[in-house]
Design a protein around this motif. Structure first.
Motif, short mmCIF file in Angstrom:
data_model
loop_
_atom_site.label_atom_id
_atom_site.label_comp_id
_atom_site.label_asym_id
_atom_site.label_seq_id
_atom_site.Cartn_x
_atom_site.Cartn_y
_atom_site.Cartn_z
N LYS A 106 0.85 -1.20 0.00
CA LYS A 106 0.00 0.00 0.00
C LYS A 106 0.88 1.24 0.00
CE LYS A 106 -4.18 -1.87 2.05
NZ LYS A 106 -5.19 -1.74 3.12
N CYS A 107 0.59 2.14 -0.91
CA CYS A 107 1.42 3.33 -1.10
C CYS A 107 1.28 4.28 0.08
CB CYS A 107 1.01 4.02 -2.39
SG CYS A 107 1.90 5.55 -2.66
N PRO A 108 2.39 4.69 0.68
CA PRO A 108 2.33 5.66 1.78
C PRO A 108 2.19 7.10 1.29
CG PRO A 108 4.60 4.99 1.40
CD PRO A 108 3.75 4.21 0.42
N PHE A 109 2.21 7.32 -0.02
CA PHE A 109 2.20 8.68 -0.55
C PHE A 109 0.82 9.13 -0.99
CE2 PHE A 109 6.43 6.87 -1.44
CZ PHE A 109 7.16 7.70 -0.62
N HIS A 110 -0.14 8.23 -1.03
CA HIS A 110 -1.52 8.63 -1.28
C HIS A 110 -2.44 7.65 -0.53
CE1 HIS A 110 -1.45 5.46 -4.43
NE2 HIS A 110 -2.76 5.49 -4.35
N ASN A 111 -3.71 7.97 -0.50
CA ASN A 111 -4.66 7.14 0.23
C ASN A 111 -4.94 5.87 -0.55
OD1 ASN A 111 -6.45 6.31 2.15
ND2 ASN A 111 -8.13 7.60 1.44
N ASN A 129 7.97 2.23 -7.50
CA ASN A 129 7.12 3.02 -8.39
C ASN A 129 5.67 2.77 -8.02
OD1 ASN A 129 6.64 4.67 -10.83
ND2 ASN A 129 5.66 2.79 -11.54
N CYS A 130 4.91 3.86 -7.84
CA CYS A 130 3.50 3.73 -7.51
C CYS A 130 2.67 3.91 -8.78
CB CYS A 130 3.09 4.76 -6.46
SG CYS A 130 1.34 4.68 -6.10
N PHE A 131 1.82 2.93 -9.05
CA PHE A 131 0.97 3.00 -10.23
C PHE A 131 -0.29 3.82 -9.96
CE2 PHE A 131 3.52 -0.84 -10.66
CZ PHE A 131 4.02 -0.67 -11.94
N GLY A 132 -0.49 4.20 -8.69
CA GLY A 132 -1.66 4.97 -8.34
C GLY A 132 -1.42 6.47 -8.43
N CYS A 133 -0.32 6.95 -7.82
CA CYS A 133 -0.07 8.38 -7.78
C CYS A 133 1.20 8.77 -8.51
CB CYS A 133 -0.01 8.86 -6.33
SG CYS A 133 1.43 8.28 -5.41
N GLY A 134 1.97 7.78 -8.97
CA GLY A 134 3.15 8.09 -9.75
C GLY A 134 4.40 8.33 -8.93
#
Ligand SMILES: [Zn+2]
Length: 61
Positions: free
Chosen positions: A30-35, A51-56
């Motif tokens: 789970k990305c710590p940089f977005h919800n 690399n986060c595919f949700g927020c980049g």
């Protein structure tokens, strides 16, 4: 395997542990940089990057 590679793997694991983050067996967490509701951040232990595919969000640790 080179010692340098081992150090890189240990380093990213240390960083993840510091943030209490545990990637699943596909190296997603789970990305710590977005919800993030579903794991969309992928760890690349080979290159010590993510690399986060949700927020980049992406980076090198
Ligand atoms: Zn994200």
């Amino acid at each position: 395997m080179e010692i340098r590679e081992i150090k890189q793997k240990l380093r990213i694991e240390t960083v993840l542990a510091h943030y209490n983050l545990k990637p699943d067996r596909h190296h997603f967490l789970k990305c710590p940089f977005h919800n993030d509701e579903d794991p969309s951040l992928k760890i690349y232990p080979e290159t010590n990057t993510f690399n986060c595919f949700g927020c980049g969000a992406a980076g090198i640790n």
